[in-house]
Design a protein around this motif. Structure first.
Motif, PDB file in Angstrom:
ATOM      1  N   THR A  74       0.756  -1.339   0.076  1.00  0.00           N
ATOM      2  CA  THR A  74      -0.137  -0.020  -0.166  1.00  0.00           C
ATOM      3  C   THR A  74       0.865   1.458  -0.055  1.00  0.00           C
ATOM      4  O   THR A  74       0.403   2.235  -0.769  1.00  0.00           O
ATOM      5  CB  THR A  74      -0.995  -0.098   1.202  1.00  0.00           C
ATOM      6  N   VAL A  75       1.798   1.410   0.783  1.00  0.00           N
ATOM      7  CA  VAL A  75       2.908   2.576   0.936  1.00  0.00           C
ATOM      8  C   VAL A  75       3.591   2.703  -0.186  1.00  0.00           C
ATOM      9  O   VAL A  75       4.175   3.804  -0.553  1.00  0.00           O
ATOM     10  CB  VAL A  75       3.588   2.756   2.298  1.00  0.00           C
ATOM     11  N   SER A  76       3.727   1.687  -0.988  1.00  0.00           N
ATOM     12  CA  SER A  76       4.714   1.555  -2.417  1.00  0.00           C
ATOM     13  C   SER A  76       3.804   2.386  -3.378  1.00  0.00           C
ATOM     14  O   SER A  76       4.495   2.797  -4.461  1.00  0.00           O
ATOM     15  CB  SER A  76       5.108   0.437  -2.792  1.00  0.00           C
ATOM     16  N   ARG A  77       2.635   2.545  -3.163  1.00  0.00           N
ATOM     17  CA  ARG A  77       1.882   3.391  -4.349  1.00  0.00           C
ATOM     18  C   ARG A  77       1.023   4.443  -3.708  1.00  0.00           C
ATOM     19  O   ARG A  77       0.356   4.298  -2.726  1.00  0.00           O
ATOM     20  CB  ARG A  77       1.193   2.343  -5.095  1.00  0.00           C
ATOM     21  N   PRO A  78       0.692   5.431  -4.640  1.00  0.00           N
ATOM     22  CA  PRO A  78      -0.099   6.548  -4.046  1.00  0.00           C
ATOM     23  C   PRO A  78      -1.317   6.396  -3.473  1.00  0.00           C
ATOM     24  O   PRO A  78      -2.204   5.393  -4.330  1.00  0.00           O
ATOM     25  CB  PRO A  78      -0.324   7.615  -5.137  1.00  0.00           C
ATOM     26  N   GLY A  79      -2.075   6.740  -2.417  1.00  0.00           N
ATOM     27  CA  GLY A  79      -3.056   6.649  -1.856  1.00  0.00           C
ATOM     28  C   GLY A  79      -3.467   5.420  -1.204  1.00  0.00           C
ATOM     29  O   GLY A  79      -2.836   4.778  -1.030  1.00  0.00           O
ATOM     30  N   ALA A  80      -4.663   5.361  -0.667  1.00  0.00           N
ATOM     31  CA  ALA A  80      -5.305   4.298   0.112  1.00  0.00           C
ATOM     32  C   ALA A  80      -5.534   3.046  -0.976  1.00  0.00           C
ATOM     33  O   ALA A  80      -6.888   3.148  -1.191  1.00  0.00           O
ATOM     34  CB  ALA A  80      -6.257   4.413   1.038  1.00  0.00           C
ATOM     35  N   ASN A  81      -4.502   2.206  -1.435  1.00  0.00           N
ATOM     36  CA  ASN A  81      -4.905   1.457  -2.331  1.00  0.00           C
ATOM     37  C   ASN A  81      -4.212   0.051  -2.072  1.00  0.00           C
ATOM     38  O   ASN A  81      -3.170  -0.629  -2.477  1.00  0.00           O
ATOM     39  CB  ASN A  81      -4.137   1.934  -3.696  1.00  0.00           C
ATOM     40  N   PRO A  82      -5.042  -0.833  -1.192  1.00  0.00           N
ATOM     41  CA  PRO A  82      -4.610  -2.068  -0.798  1.00  0.00           C
ATOM     42  C   PRO A  82      -4.442  -2.980  -1.574  1.00  0.00           C
ATOM     43  O   PRO A  82      -5.191  -2.967  -2.805  1.00  0.00           O
ATOM     44  CB  PRO A  82      -5.586  -2.475   0.245  1.00  0.00           C
ATOM     45  N   PRO A  83      -3.521  -4.067  -1.448  1.00  0.00           N
ATOM     46  CA  PRO A  83      -3.467  -5.195  -2.657  1.00  0.00           C
ATOM     47  C   PRO A  83      -4.775  -6.085  -2.867  1.00  0.00           C
ATOM     48  O   PRO A  83      -5.342  -6.292  -1.639  1.00  0.00           O
ATOM     49  CB  PRO A  83      -2.244  -5.776  -2.346  1.00  0.00           C
ATOM     50  N   SER A  84      -4.670  -6.615  -3.686  1.00  0.00           N
ATOM     51  CA  SER A  84      -5.899  -7.711  -4.075  1.00  0.00           C
ATOM     52  C   SER A  84      -5.130  -9.011  -3.620  1.00  0.00           C
ATOM     53  O   SER A  84      -3.837  -9.114  -3.387  1.00  0.00           O
ATOM     54  CB  SER A  84      -6.172  -7.987  -5.456  1.00  0.00           C
ATOM     55  N   LEU A  85      -5.789 -10.166  -3.262  1.00  0.00           N
ATOM     56  CA  LEU A  85      -5.225 -11.368  -3.258  1.00  0.00           C
ATOM     57  C   LEU A  85      -4.083 -11.937  -4.158  1.00  0.00           C
ATOM     58  O   LEU A  85      -2.963 -12.131  -3.652  1.00  0.00           O
ATOM     59  CB  LEU A  85      -6.335 -12.200  -3.094  1.00  0.00           C
ATOM     60  N   GLU A  86      -4.411 -11.668  -5.315  1.00  0.00           N
ATOM     61  CA  GLU A  86      -3.350 -12.041  -6.403  1.00  0.00           C
ATOM     62  C   GLU A  86      -1.859 -11.185  -6.464  1.00  0.00           C
ATOM     63  O   GLU A  86      -1.189 -11.606  -6.455  1.00  0.00           O
ATOM     64  CB  GLU A  86      -4.212 -11.767  -7.806  1.00  0.00           C
ATOM     65  N   GLU A  87      -2.267  -9.874  -6.048  1.00  0.00           N
ATOM     66  CA  GLU A  87      -1.182  -9.006  -6.025  1.00  0.00           C
ATOM     67  C   GLU A  87      -0.138  -9.597  -4.649  1.00  0.00           C
ATOM     68  O   GLU A  87       0.890  -9.439  -4.792  1.00  0.00           O
ATOM     69  CB  GLU A  87      -1.393  -7.482  -5.746  1.00  0.00           C
ATOM     70  N   LEU A  88      -0.791  -9.835  -3.735  1.00  0.00           N
ATOM     71  CA  LEU A  88      -0.409 -10.154  -2.486  1.00  0.00           C
ATOM     72  C   LEU A  88       0.241 -11.530  -2.716  1.00  0.00           C
ATOM     73  O   LEU A  88       1.690 -11.768  -2.231  1.00  0.00           O
ATOM     74  CB  LEU A  88      -1.332 -10.248  -1.357  1.00  0.00           C
ATOM     75  N   ALA A  89      -0.350 -12.392  -3.401  1.00  0.00           N
ATOM     76  CA  ALA A  89       0.586 -13.694  -3.777  1.00  0.00           C
ATOM     77  C   ALA A  89       1.530 -13.626  -4.593  1.00  0.00           C
ATOM     78  O   ALA A  89       2.528 -14.255  -4.578  1.00  0.00           O
ATOM     79  CB  ALA A  89      -0.396 -14.805  -4.272  1.00  0.00           C
ATOM     80  N   GLY A  90       1.524 -12.219  -5.449  1.00  0.00           N
ATOM     81  CA  GLY A  90       2.932 -12.436  -6.326  1.00  0.00           C
ATOM     82  C   GLY A  90       3.898 -11.362  -5.795  1.00  0.00           C
ATOM     83  O   GLY A  90       4.781 -11.239  -6.304  1.00  0.00           O
ATOM     84  N   ALA A  91       3.603 -10.865  -4.722  1.00  0.00           N
ATOM     85  CA  ALA A  91       4.547  -9.993  -4.056  1.00  0.00           C
ATOM     86  C   ALA A  91       5.728 -10.601  -3.438  1.00  0.00           C
ATOM     87  O   ALA A  91       5.900 -11.725  -2.899  1.00  0.00           O
ATOM     88  CB  ALA A  91       3.945  -9.086  -3.046  1.00  0.00           C
TER      89      ALA A  91
END
Length: 310
Positions: A293-310
């Motif tokens: 979330t802090v790596s990109r602007p605004g309150a933009n939490p990750p999706s499950l797919e984004e978290l799995a790929g992080a």
């Protein structure tokens, strides 16, 4: 029936003033951000809030729907949708000004009995809505885990001593509390870390299974009712801004406990007995969610797919 989370609290429009002179507006509000975080992690979630039938309200509704967050029927009685203006400093940290009122409609009612009920920030302190939120949590407690993030907004909450009284009413009712070190500093009137941790320990002895203190880039510590302390480090990332970081962490905490089978009133004893290794794994995942979330602007939490790929 699919298990459901109920989030009670403000949804509004954030106007962000950046150091480069640019200004943008997007939906926000701490409880709404938590609901969005849960929706993006694949959870069924309802938001009980107070919006106006106006352009800003329509913007918020569309934003929630895009993350599979259902607005509880009866949440549209506000005379106008609230606005928060955030000004970012050179580090990306935000300070806030508000054009806001907070209440809940007597006609608003969730469509399902939740397994967890969450609230935080303005909703738990600003009247007339705060008393209604407290009553709703009390009604939900016989069947739901209660989670809480004070997420203090001094510009709206008045004197710290008065805000602390309102906040601690919810703390004593809650099963899980997540709070930032900055909020504890304000509430205890000190920037001394010993005072911050002492207040967290006091809260953990007053009702919750555990209290998690987040420390930004320095990680987080959980203080349990039994006296255990579990600390984790935060991943190192380039920070765009910190808007929504704590809300993302909170959503991850609820989701992690959900996955572990520790939500719902019937699991209250098991929640209190959570072992340190299990809690550490959940907190580390929360920190990864917040880091995205802090790596990109605004309150933009990750999706499950984004978290799995992080």
């Amino acid at each position: 029936m699919t298990e459901t989370a109920l989030v009670l609290g403000e949804a509004l429009v954030d106007v962000v003033n950046r150091t480069d002179g640019t200004v943008d507006a997007h939906p926000g509000g701490s409880p709404a951000n938590v609901a969005i975080g849960l929706g993006r992690l694949g959870r069924r979630v309802e938001l009980l809030t107070w919006l106006g039938e106006d352009e800003h309200g329509a913007q918020v509704r569309a934003h929630l729907a895009a993350s599979q967050v259902a607005v509880v029927p009866g949440s549209w009685d506000a005379p106008a949708t609230s606005v928060a203006t955030a000004t970012l400093d050179a580090t990306g940290a935000a300070t806030y000004d508000f054009d806001l009122t907070w209440d809940l409609s007597a006609a608003a009612a969730p469509t399902a009995e939740p397994i967890v009920a969450h609230t935080g920030s303005i909703a738990a302190v600003v009247e007339p809505g705060a008393s209604k939120v407290l009553a709703a949590l009390d009604s939900a407690r016989p069947h739901a885990t209660i989670t809480f993030d004070p997420n203090a907004r001094p510009a709206l909450m008045g004197a710290a001593a008065d805000a602390r009284k309102a906040i601690e009413k919810v703390v004593h009712l809650a099963d899980v509390v997540k709070v930032s070190d900055e909020d504890l500093e304000w509430l205890c009137g000190s920037v001394d870390d010993g005072s911050v941790d002492a207040l967290a320990r006091e809260w953990a002895r007053s009702g919750p299974a555990f209290v998690v203190v987040t420390r930004g880039g320095s990680g987080a510590t959980a203080f349990s009712a039994a006296g255990a302390e579990v600390s984790i480090q935060a991943p190192r990332v380039t920070v765009a801004d910190t808007v929504g970081a704590g809300d993302s962490f909170m959503g991850g905490l609820i989701d992690g406990l959900w996955t572990a089978g520790l939500l719902g009133a019937r699991r209250r004893d098991a929640l209190r007995a959570i072992d340190e290794d299990s809690l550490r794994l959940i907190l580390e995942r929360c920190a990864r969610i917040a880091a995205i979330t802090v790596s990109r602007p605004g309150a933009n939490p990750p999706s499950l797919e984004e978290l799995a790929g992080a």
